[in-house]
Write a protein that holds these residues in place. Structure first.
Motif, short mmCIF file in Angstrom:
data_model
loop_
_atom_site.label_atom_id
_atom_site.label_comp_id
_atom_site.label_asym_id
_atom_site.label_seq_id
_atom_site.Cartn_x
_atom_site.Cartn_y
_atom_site.Cartn_z
N MET A 31 -1.77 3.05 7.10
CA MET A 31 -0.45 2.45 7.34
C MET A 31 -0.50 0.95 7.11
SD MET A 31 0.33 4.87 10.55
CE MET A 31 -1.42 5.13 10.65
N VAL A 32 0.63 0.39 6.69
CA VAL A 32 0.66 -1.00 6.25
C VAL A 32 1.21 -1.95 7.31
CG1 VAL A 32 0.83 -0.36 3.83
CG2 VAL A 32 2.93 -0.69 5.15
N SER A 55 9.82 4.80 6.64
CA SER A 55 8.35 4.85 6.55
C SER A 55 7.87 5.61 5.33
CB SER A 55 7.77 5.48 7.82
OG SER A 55 7.98 6.89 7.83
N ARG A 56 8.75 6.35 4.67
CA ARG A 56 8.36 7.03 3.43
C ARG A 56 8.12 6.02 2.32
NH1 ARG A 56 9.01 12.23 4.74
NH2 ARG A 56 10.58 12.73 6.32
N GLY A 92 7.54 11.29 9.49
CA GLY A 92 7.66 10.68 8.18
C GLY A 92 6.31 10.56 7.50
N SER A 93 6.00 9.36 6.99
CA SER A 93 4.73 9.13 6.29
C SER A 93 3.72 8.40 7.16
CB SER A 93 4.98 8.32 5.01
OG SER A 93 5.80 9.05 4.13
N GLY A 94 4.03 8.21 8.43
CA GLY A 94 3.12 7.50 9.30
C GLY A 94 2.89 8.27 10.58
N GLU A 280 17.94 2.68 4.55
CA GLU A 280 17.81 1.89 3.33
C GLU A 280 17.78 0.40 3.65
OE1 GLU A 280 20.30 3.39 -0.11
OE2 GLU A 280 21.22 4.53 1.53
N LEU A 281 18.59 -0.02 4.60
CA LEU A 281 18.61 -1.43 5.00
C LEU A 281 17.26 -1.83 5.61
CD1 LEU A 281 22.13 -1.49 6.72
CD2 LEU A 281 21.59 -2.16 4.37
N LEU A 282 16.75 -0.96 6.47
CA LEU A 282 15.48 -1.25 7.13
C LEU A 282 14.34 -1.30 6.11
CD1 LEU A 282 14.31 -1.71 9.95
CD2 LEU A 282 13.94 0.75 10.13
N ALA A 283 14.34 -0.37 5.16
CA ALA A 283 13.30 -0.36 4.13
C ALA A 283 13.34 -1.64 3.31
CB ALA A 283 13.48 0.86 3.23
#
Length: 340
Positions: A31-32, A55-56, A92-94, A280-283
């Motif tokens: 994770m980043v 998180s994706r 999600g991805s995390g 989308e805003l958060l990403a």
């Protein structure tokens, strides 16, 4: 995979994370960043869904901090931590940690969150609503390099922009600013295509929408021209008109989805300008962790410097007339008559 922990500690949560990763077959941490979401029970589902979707694009450890309000004095004194650990497809991805803080522990959330942060990774704190007046000096905000608020969720959104300007610290940002990124890109591209001097501008949008004020402040700040803020039925931001020496440039979006760009001497063009979801805003905000100087300049410009019908500051409403007033008047008149 989900693991429920009752009356637990940060150490036990970390152990549960390791066990869950091994059981899922992914013992490594890829994770980043760490995303801390400060919310309540009412908004926790939507906030966690948006964080999980984002998180994706940015695999992260999501820590949801939910402060449970205790009703009785005894329960307010008792400190208890309940947690839920989610790994794999449930996160999600995390990976996700949901913390529910009871009693006195709710006032010391940073002491619970600190041992759960990813080592040597950036920290972002997001308040979907109910953000503190000074996010950088908030105990949880002080842990982060980036702090995300949302003026749209405030009771008085335009007044909230003044609060954000007053307490601004490098690293602060607001989703009301993120919502207008496509508008700013489109307007800047229009001026690049036709370099003309802008004389004035008008921003049209629904009331109680701070994105409209932010766009107007950005235009006035960057172009150095008067900008008028007008109201429409929405949805959201509906139109921007820039008066130039070469004619009027209009970007009109009446339906919240498809916009039309009109420029003097050129055919009208349809452009996609859809209203975006919170994920989308958060990403978008997680793509950059450096200070946003353009946002800082725009929010500090000040809503009161805009022309047009800016949202008035909240004032004390007039008290309606009641039966007590006529009764008092009659009593005074009776005293005067008795004195004669």
């Amino acid at each position: 995979m989900k693991i429920d922990l009752t009356e637990t500690t940060s150490s036990k949560i970390n152990q549960a994370l390791v066990s869950a990763r091994r059981a899922a077959g992914s013992p490594a941490v890829g994770m980043v960043l760490t995303l801390v979401v400060v919310t309540d029970e009412e908004n926790a589902y939507d906030a966690l869904k948006a964080a999980g979707d984002s998180s994706r694009e940015h695999p992260s450890r999501i820590i949801a901090v939910i402060k449970r309000v205790s009703r009785s004095p005894r329960s307010r004194r008792d400190a208890r931590l309940d947690a839920e650990v989610r790994v794999g497809s449930d996160s999600g991805s995390g990976e996700t940690i949901v913390l529910r803080l009871h009693g006195e522990l709710a006032n010391h959330a940073q002491s619970v969150v600190l041992p759960l942060l990813l080592p040597d990774a950036p920290v972002v704190v997001w308040w979907p609503e109910g953000a503190p007046e000074d996010p950088a000096n908030d105990p949880l905000g002080a842990l982060a390099q980036r702090r995300i608020t949302d003026a749209y969720s405030a009771e008085h959104p335009s007044a909230e922009l003044g609060v954000r300007a007053k307490s601004y610290t490098p690293g602060d940002t607001d989703l009301s600013w993120t919502r207008i990124t496509p508008w700013r890109s489109m307007l800047a591209a229009a001026l690049d295509q036709k370099p003309v001097e802008v004389l004035s501008a008008t921003v049209e949008g629904e009331s109680e929408n701070p994105s409209c004020e932010l766009l107007a402040m950005w235009l006035s700040d960057r172009l150095g021209v008067p900008v008028e803020r007008t109201r429409s039925a929405g949805p959201g931001l509906t139109a921007v008109r820039m008066q130039t020496k070469g004619g009027t440039i209009v970007l009109d979006r009446p339906d919240g989805s498809l916009a039309t760009l009109c420029m003097e001497g050129q055919p009208d063009r349809a452009v996609a300008l859809k209203r975006r979801e919170t994920a989308e805003l958060l990403a978008e905000e997680l793509r950059r962790l450096d200070p946003d100087n353009i946002y800082a300049s725009a929010v500090k410009f000040g809503v009161d410097r805009l022309g047009g019908a800016a949202e008035p500051k909240s004032a004390e409403p007039e008290k309606p007339a009641t039966a007590a007033a006529p009764a008092a008047a009659k009593k005074t008149a009776a005293k005067k008559a008795a004195a004669k």
